[in-house]
Design an enzyme around this catalytic site. Structure first.
Site, mmCIF file in Angstrom:
data_model
loop_
_atom_site.group_PDB
_atom_site.id
_atom_site.type_symbol
_atom_site.label_atom_id
_atom_site.label_comp_id
_atom_site.label_asym_id
_atom_site.label_seq_id
_atom_site.Cartn_x
_atom_site.Cartn_y
_atom_site.Cartn_z
ATOM 1 N N GLY A 241 0.847 -1.179 0.000
ATOM 2 C CA GLY A 241 0.000 0.000 0.000
ATOM 3 C C GLY A 241 0.881 1.226 0.000
ATOM 4 O O GLY A 241 1.940 1.220 -0.585
ATOM 5 N N SER A 242 0.432 2.280 0.674
ATOM 6 C CA SER A 242 1.230 3.500 0.713
ATOM 7 C C SER A 242 0.553 4.525 1.600
ATOM 8 O O SER A 242 -0.632 4.428 1.903
ATOM 9 C CB SER A 242 1.389 4.107 -0.695
ATOM 10 O OG SER A 242 1.943 3.192 -1.595
ATOM 11 N N ASN A 243 1.332 5.533 1.966
ATOM 12 C CA ASN A 243 0.802 6.782 2.512
ATOM 13 C C ASN A 243 1.237 7.911 1.596
ATOM 14 O O ASN A 243 2.332 7.875 1.027
ATOM 15 C CB ASN A 243 1.371 7.101 3.895
ATOM 16 C CG ASN A 243 1.200 5.982 4.888
ATOM 17 O OD1 ASN A 243 0.099 5.556 5.161
ATOM 18 N ND2 ASN A 243 2.315 5.515 5.444
ATOM 19 N N ASN A 513 -4.546 4.102 1.923
ATOM 20 C CA ASN A 513 -5.152 2.882 1.399
ATOM 21 C C ASN A 513 -6.551 2.597 1.913
ATOM 22 O O ASN A 513 -7.027 1.465 1.783
ATOM 23 C CB ASN A 513 -4.260 1.654 1.627
ATOM 24 C CG ASN A 513 -2.847 1.888 1.161
ATOM 25 O OD1 ASN A 513 -1.919 1.764 1.939
ATOM 26 N ND2 ASN A 513 -2.678 2.269 -0.091
ATOM 27 N N ARG A 542 -3.838 2.660 10.437
ATOM 28 C CA ARG A 542 -2.870 3.521 9.749
ATOM 29 C C ARG A 542 -3.547 4.782 9.232
ATOM 30 O O ARG A 542 -2.980 5.879 9.314
ATOM 31 C CB ARG A 542 -2.181 2.756 8.615
ATOM 32 C CG ARG A 542 -1.102 3.541 7.896
ATOM 33 C CD ARG A 542 -0.075 2.632 7.240
ATOM 34 N NE ARG A 542 -0.663 1.614 6.393
ATOM 35 C CZ ARG A 542 -0.966 1.788 5.097
ATOM 36 N NH1 ARG A 542 -0.733 2.953 4.514
ATOM 37 N NH2 ARG A 542 -1.488 0.805 4.393
#
Length: 806
Positions: A241-243, A513, A542
């Protein structure tokens, strides 16, 4: 088209100004012959600065692709070659049919399945047909030139250098490639969320033979909840995923934008990022990270704009239930009329064995997918089968979309590239620019399935899976149940730009995400179709932690790039903030300081209580108690049902702060604590150890401590480490923070950028750039980017080489 002589003169001038040198021998191996003028062939100048970051200067797109292919090969030849074996369908030939793939370019469980799929793609000329389509439906001339140049640059490097990476030195499977190989790799990346995630089910689908049981339900043999779980695991809540967060001028010190990108990608294999700067004077000047094997910058920045991506919650495919002719399971009915499936017979050469021939079955809705032993099991009975509709299988616009970002001068230009090319397959985009604008958009290729279409055309299975997971299962017996088209959509059967959830010029725009709903908690996005994601549902830790952090930063204001750097390595564990104190209190209250483990044995857990209480709630390498809480939290969340986990339930009116208050009386709490203490003691790990002593990677024979924490803890600097009790903890990283960039502007023509490639540029253990940035990551340090010419030319590490086509 070749560029003007002015650009060519500039390239030549820079080559003369910089110290001409080949790559370090340890990185690339000594050249097998002297570099020489190209005599009209492709060429570029590659200038290396600190940490082996190449700045590629070229006359035109073909030359730029050439320099990029050459430089990628120098750093990653074995990983690249392995991927090209995959997309040519040759894994069984070289590695045997039963060996596992690294899952970089598809979900195939073994080499035979992978080869059957990719040879089927080649045999049907799928990619060639997409390449032949006129732009914007097909790729631009510039993208075609980049791919052609990349293949030539890779091949030229192979012809001139001896490989020193032991992973493939002397291997017969390292071979020259073609532009079609490069294009097929792009295609593989585009379909990862659809066909690429169902390769075993496509290649393993077989029509039933002989008598079959009479169905007792509308859709027998399908576990709806298993299907829901499968889709959720493959969506934005999965390990990868990612931020990303963009701050507008309203929140910054100088009124200009800021962007922090933190993608979470594999640390090994063919889906790694690779850093570079690409420059065609007067045409393109962009820096950032490319996915291996591709010649465009996927995540990056230029003098005016920066962008990053996060894996979206949109479901980029749907299933169609086929109603079959009872006399022939390879014939399906549409509006009462029979249609015969297309049989695609594929033969795969096998190492030291007889070639394997299998059939795949295709319909107007896509390939039939079936696997009675799959996850989930999808049956093919005498009356029913399922086809996979993946619109990204007709999408070759990913590269042009990214190239448009590289040429953008504002977030409006980023949006314009998305609107024109509509090529992003499974990601969101977050961007900021030097004028202080921000952008979040879930502009991606999705089948045009509206809530109305799902209501009218869902099967019984789809009535469960669509609301719960966004997966539509449509009735293929009615032609009117196929996905429709928007007037502004480039590709038929997909949503157009006007339907994409988009947020412009918010003080902050963030995604971790989850769906588009809370890109900014004060300006929630609603009104989009369920296939894009949810509204009003519980967010992951998150996301909750990220919104708390970035909202507080925006409210504080006066932000600079330094604040972005601090956020990246704050390593705050939201789970710890919510639960560690309650866990410590409940631990201390256990009678006799003991708890019973899952094996029925009593464990003395008293020593864990003060460690949990004094833990600083971060996943810094020097944090004591972080490892204890991490292992405890994994066990607790795996055993305690969600409905029993928190005392205060989720509320859509307070989605960032609920649910909360750990239910320490829940069955499983004491057991998880006992199992954790027993596990750590069994591995010889003191309960109060510093995290970095037991969360590490090994580089050059030395342990390198790794900061950050797992998805379950909600840490921004996400790391998914590999537990190895025999090695005394987490001894490797599978996924996690990868190409990190913190970007702003100060009014000059040079962006203020700090970057970090956590696993370093090269997978070759003999390269000086195999672990140098990993050491920086361990120490939470950054690379000061060199974007402008004056900064590149002043680098004390500067090395320059003109690379030419043979």
């Amino acid at each position: 088209m070749r560029t003007t002589p002015v650009r060519g003169l500039l390239v030549a001038a820079v080559a003369l100004l910089t110290a001409s040198a080949a790559l370090p021998a340890a990185a690339a191996g000594p050249p097998t012959r002297q570099d020489r003028p190209a005599h009209g062939g492709l060429s570029a100048v590659v200038r290396y600065t600190e940490y082996g970051i190449p700045h590629i200067l070229a006359d035109d797109y073909a030359d730029l692709g050439f320099g990029t292919g050459w430089a990628q090969a120098a750093d990653q030849v074995c990983t690249l070659a392995d991927g090209f074996v995959t997309v040519r369908g040759d894994r069984s030939r070289f590695f045997g049919p039963t060996a596992a793939t690294d899952l970089s370019l598809s979900s195939a469980g073994d080499n035979l399945s992978s080869d059957l799929y990719f040879r089927g793609v080649r045999q049907s000329r799928t990619v060639e047909k997409l390449l032949a389509a006129p732009a914007p439906l097909g790729p631009s001339r510039q993208v075609k030139d980049l791919m052609r140049g990349f293949a030539a640059g890779y091949d030229s490097w192979l012809a001139r250098h001896r490989i020193t990476d032991p992973a493939c030195a002397g291997a017969k499977w390292v071979r020259p490639v073609s532009a079609l190989d490069v294009a097929t790799r792009y295609y593989a990346l585009s379909v990862l969320g659809g066909q690429g995630g169902a390769v075993d089910e496509i290649t393993g689908a077989e029509p039933p033979t002989g008598p079959t049981a009479t169905p007792t339900a509308t859709e027998p043999g399908v576990d709806a909840q298993a299907l829901v779980k499968s889709v959720r695991v493959g969506a934005g809540t999965a390990d990868m995923g990612s931020n990303a967060v963009a701050f507008s001028g309203a929140a910054t010190a100088n009124g200009r934008g800021l962007l922090l990108g933190n993608p979470h990608y594999p640390w090994q294999g063919g889906r790694r990022f690779w850093q570079s700067q690409q420059t065609i004077p007067g045409e393109l000047n962009v820096a950032g990270a490319s996915l291996l094997g591709t010649p465009t910058i996927a995540i990056g920045y230029n003098s005016r704009v920066a962008w990053s991506h996060t894996v979206s919650t949109g479901v980029p495919f749907n299933l169609t239930r086929l109603t079959l002719d009872p006399s022939d399971p390879t014939v399906y009915l549409v509006d009462g009329r029979p249609e015969r499936m297309t049989r695609r017979t594929v033969t795969v050469p096998v190492e030291d064995g007889t070639p394997v021939t299998r059939s795949q079955w295709w319909t107007r809705y896509g390939p039939v997918i079936a696997d009675p032993d799959g996850d989930p099991p999808l049956p093919w009975t005498s009356t029913t089968a399922y086809a996979l509709n993946d619109p990204n299988a007709a999408n070759f616009r990913f590269a042009d979309t990214s190239l448009g970002f590289g040429r953008a001068r504002s977030t409006a230009d980023v949006q314009a590239s998305l609107d024109r090319h509509q090529g992003l397959p499974w990601v969101n985009t977050v961007a900021a620019d030097s004028a202080g604008h921000t952008l979040y958009t879930q502009s991606q290729v999705l089948p045009r399935i509206t809530d109305d279409l799902a209501a009218r055309c869902s099967t019984d299975l789809g009535r469960i899976t669509y609301p719960q997971a966004g997966l539509a299962v449509l009735d293929g017996s009615r032609a009117g149940c196929a996905p429709g088209s928007d007037a502004d959509a480039v590709q038929p059967g997909t949503f157009g730009p006007a339907r994409m959830p988009t947020l412009k010029d918010a003080p902050y725009a963030e995604n971790s995400n989850d769906s588009a709903w809370l890109a900014n908690a004060d300006r929630p996005l609603t009104g989009y179709e369920r296939i894009f994601g949810t509204v009003g549902t519980q967010r992951g830790l998150r996301t909750r932690g990220a919104i708390e952090d970035v909202a507080a930063m925006a409210a504080r204001g006066g932000l600079t790039v330094r604040d972005l750097q601090d956020q990246e390595f704050a390593n705050r564990a939201p789970a710890g903030a919510l639960a560690a104190a309650d866990a410590a209190t409940a631990c201390a209250a256990l009678p006799g300081g003991t708890a019973t483990g899952s094996d029925g044995k009593a464990v003395d857990v008293a020593g864990a209580c003060p460690v949990l209480a004094s833990w600083d709630r971060t996943m810094n390498t020097d944090s004591r108690g972080a490892l204890l809480f991490d292992r405890f939290w994994r066990k607790l969340t795996s055993t305690v049902p969600a409905a029993q986990f928190w005392k205060v339930p989720f509320s859509a009116t307070d989605p960032v702060h609920t649910p909360n208050t750990l239910s320490t009386a829940a069955p499983g709490f004491a057991t998880a604590l006992a199992d954790t203490v027993a596990e750590l003691r069994g591995a010889g790990v003191p309960l109060d150890s510093a995290l970095g002593e037991h969360q590490f990677v090994v580089r050059d024979g030395e342990r390198v401590p790794v900061p950050g924490g797992t998805e379950r803890l909600g840490v921004w600097n996400k790391i998914e480490p590999v537990w190895n009790a025999a090695q005394g903890g987490y001894s490797d990283v599978s996924f996690g923070s990868s190409h990190i960039q913190a970007v702003g502007w100060d009014g000059s023509r040079c962006p203020v950028a700090r970057t970090l490639l956590t696993y370093s540029q090269s997978s070759n253990p003999n390269s000086p750039h195999h672990s140098d940035q990993t050491l920086l990551f361990s120490d939470e340090k950054w690379v000061t980017a060199r974007f402008c010419e004056k900064d590149i030319l002043s680098s004390p590490a500067l090395k320059s080489v003109r690379v030419n086509e043979i």
